[in-house]
Scaffold this active site. Structure first.
Site, PDB file in Angstrom:
ATOM      1  N   CYS A  64      36.729  54.570  29.762  1.00 20.67           N
ATOM      2  CA  CYS A  64      36.551  55.148  28.572  1.00 20.67           C
ATOM      3  C   CYS A  64      36.276  53.883  26.782  1.00 20.67           C
ATOM      4  CB  CYS A  64      38.108  55.780  27.650  1.00 20.67           C
ATOM      5  SG  CYS A  64      38.009  57.150  28.722  1.00 20.67           S
ATOM      6  N   CYS A 472      41.164  52.141  42.798  1.00 21.28           N
ATOM      7  CA  CYS A 472      41.746  51.403  41.432  1.00 21.28           C
ATOM      8  C   CYS A 472      42.517  52.067  40.913  1.00 21.28           C
ATOM      9  CB  CYS A 472      40.328  51.114  40.763  1.00 21.28           C
ATOM     10  SG  CYS A 472      41.289  50.915  39.127  1.00 21.28           S
TER      11      CYS A 472
HETATM   12  S1  SF4 Z   1      40.473  47.429  41.080  1.00 25.51           S
HETATM   13 FE1  SF4 Z   1      39.351  46.913  40.539  1.00 25.51          FE
HETATM   14  S2  SF4 Z   1      38.444  47.518  38.908  1.00 25.51           S
HETATM   15 FE2  SF4 Z   1      40.382  48.794  39.090  1.00 25.51          FE
HETATM   16  S3  SF4 Z   1      41.115  47.879  37.565  1.00 25.51           S
HETATM   17 FE3  SF4 Z   1      41.456  46.124  38.887  1.00 25.51          FE
HETATM   18  S4  SF4 Z   1      39.590  44.597  38.833  1.00 25.51           S
HETATM   19 FE4  SF4 Z   1      38.931  46.564  37.911  1.00 25.51          FE
END
Ligand code: SF4
Length: 549
Positions: A64, A472
């Site tokens: 967002c 994620c």
């Molecule tokens: S898991 Fe990947 S997409 Fe999610 S916050 Fe961490 S770096 Fe960003």
């Protein structure tokens, strides 16, 4: 030069191949119906739809965007706050296209906010009639991609609740990793929730009295501090009261948030600078133009890319854990919530790779320059004897430039008409073998561009990102492990699968090094650390006990 040179064609380019490739492309659209998140060491299995948090389709998608604006000095302000927010949201539209909303306050009544929200794109939601009712001296806005609740009007932000101390509006980017426990705690305090949205949960949690109590009316910084200690990540918030906005970033700094200053009309800087000059000013704190101009207002935004269009100058990022108060008198830091001493900052590295607009600024550098460096690094790691490097418009352009500069010394040519989003680069030759034409293709649906392979004899793919392997938990809707092709095939198999002569990814070390190349700070300074969890499976702060999707 090391790396692949020009071999004989390794595959026949026939119509049949094109048909086969089209068939293979369907792989990227495959959805898997069952994969509940089971935490093991660096290994995660999950479902294609999130469990218990609203039905959310899979697919690597943005998050967002939040925006806030306030006029300074005497009110009514000269700043058209609603218009500024609307333009700011347009610039953030790439972060969410499902719905949007703006809430404004005239600063007179703690009970009356003006609000307009709707499903769809900004331009369709905010017509003349809607803009007329959004009178105010301050306001906040939101553009949404749903990650934790369904894409429905009831979940449009900003959320507004009416408390004993007046109205409160909240716009949120991110996703709470310990949503379940916080939800139980809020419900246990007798507060009802009408949606599955994290953002409503945050709004209601802010209405709770802090444990230290309040002696002289509501202590909003203390309430925000209390929320931040309950929920360590992931969020950037803009919170509006009658006459103030609070800009808040989680203690890990996982989601971006920055501050800008609205300069007076006719300012030498605001309206007379070209984009290039603007960029130079943004990047050079010692630049003179406009720096001494008195602010007409202040803005806060997920990204700085919209500041030029509203005549604002980038000032700085909101620091991890910082609570910034914005009022008619200016901005000030009212609190900083620390993360555990052994934890580094964990700014989402995928903002550099994919999410952010190339002209946004994070950590003292333009996203474009970090992507350029990713291309250079990729060329060092996996060179190709290419004559031309090109990109599919447009998000791969910077990496293609970097790669081309490193490998062949001149810039790219572009192949219009192909649609893609991520950061994958490949070089191709036409059927005669004498007319090289390389590409740079991007992202989750990048395979959709592979029909182009059918037109060329040699294909070398270079992807300016490490392979995406893990989900994620922090506000990005990443496909399931089953859907991520990097979990099914190594680069050799994938190259063979799509009919390429070679395919190489940028390494995690290469990406981190490229991102740090132009940064003014380093993780050893306590800032500048990055989350790479979707690439490495190492989650900032450790995987919480109550992850529920
Ligand atoms: S898991 Fe990947 S997409 Fe999610 S916050 Fe961490 S770096 Fe960003």
């Amino acid at each position: 030069m090391d790396g692949p040179t020009r071999p004989s064609p390794c595959h026949s380019q026939t119509d049949a191949l094109n048909d086969e490739l089209k068939e293979r492309l369907t792989m990227s659209d495959t959805h898997v119906d069952s994969c509940r998140c089971d935490k093991t060491q660096g290994e995660v299995k999950m479902r294609s739809k999130r469990f218990g948090r609203g039905a959310v389709e899979s697919g690597l998608t943005h998050e967002c965007g939040v925006f806030g604006a306030i006029g300074t000095g005497d009110w009514p302000t000269q700043v058209d706050v609603a218009q500024v927010i609307c333009l700011g949201l347009v610039a953030l539209q790439h972060r969410g296209q499902e719905s949007a909303g703006i809430v404004t306050s005239e600063g007179k009544s703690a009970r009356i906010f003006n609000s307009h929200k709707g499903m769809g794109l900004i331009n369709n939601i905010f017509n003349d009639e809607a803009m007329k009712k959004l009178k105010g001296n301050l306001g906040i806005g939101h553009t949404r991609y749903s990650t934790s609740a369904a894409s429905e009007e009831v979940n449009c932000q900003p959320f507004v609740v009416h408390t004993a101390h007046g109205a409160l509006a909240v716009a949120h980017n991110g996703e709470l990793v310990n949503c379940s426990s916080l939800r139980k705690m809020v419900l246990g305090r007798g507060v009802g929730l009408s949606t599955h949205s994290d953002s409503e949960l945050i709004t209601q949690a802010l209405c709770l009295n802090p444990p230290e109590g309040e002696t002289n009316g509501p202590d909003w910084p203390a309430r925000i501090n209390h929320l931040m200690r309950l929920a360590p990540l992931s969020y950037s918030l803009v919170i509006m009261l009658k006459d103030k906005i609070y800009a808040v970033r989680d203690p890990y700094g996982n989601r971006p948030l920055c501050l800008g200053k609205i300069l007076p009309l006719g300012s030498s800087y605001a309206y007379k600078q070209s984009s290039a000059q603007h960029a130079a000013v943004l990047m050079n704190g010692s630049a003179k133009n406009g720096l001494d101009d008195k602010a007409e207002g202040w803005v806060v935004s997920s990204e700085s890319c919209g500041f030029l269009s509203i005549g604002a100058r980038y000032v700085r990022e909101v620091l991890p854990g910082e609570i910034v108060e914005m009022s008619r008198h200016g901005i000030r830091t009212v609190d900083v919530v620390e993360r555990p001493a052994d934890k580094q900052q964990a700014f989402c590295i995928f903002e550099y790779v994919y999410f952010a607009r190339a002209d946004s600024i994070f950590e003292g550098q333009m996203v474009y320059s970090a992507r350029l460096q990713c291309g250079r690094m990729l060329a060092r790691e996996s060179p190709v004897d290419a004559d031309i490097v090109s990109s599919v418009p447009e998000s791969g352009t910077a990496a293609a430039h970097g790669y081309a500069r490193q490998v062949i010394g001149y810039l790219t040519s572009f192949c219009p008409g192909l649609h893609s989003r991520d950061r994958d680069m490949f070089t191709v030759r036409d059927k005669s073998g004498s007319n090289p034409c390389p590409y740079c293709i991007f992202h989750s649906d990048w395979l959709s561009c592979w029909s182009a392979i059918g037109f060329f004899l040699w294909v070398h793919i270079r992807i300016a990102s490490p392979p995406l392997k893990y989900p994620c938990y922090m506000g990005i809707n990443i496909p399931t492990r089953e859907e991520l092709i990097a979990n099914k095939m190594d680069s050799n198999k994938l190259a063979e699968h799509v009919g390429a002569d070679s395919l190489e990814y940028l390494s995690v070390e290469g990406l981190v090094s490229a991102v740090h190349y132009n940064m003014k700070t380093t993780p050893s300074d306590g800032v500048g650390g990055h989350c790479t969890a979707c690439l490495t499976g190492e989650y900032p702060g450790g995987l919480p006990d109550d992850v529920d999707w």
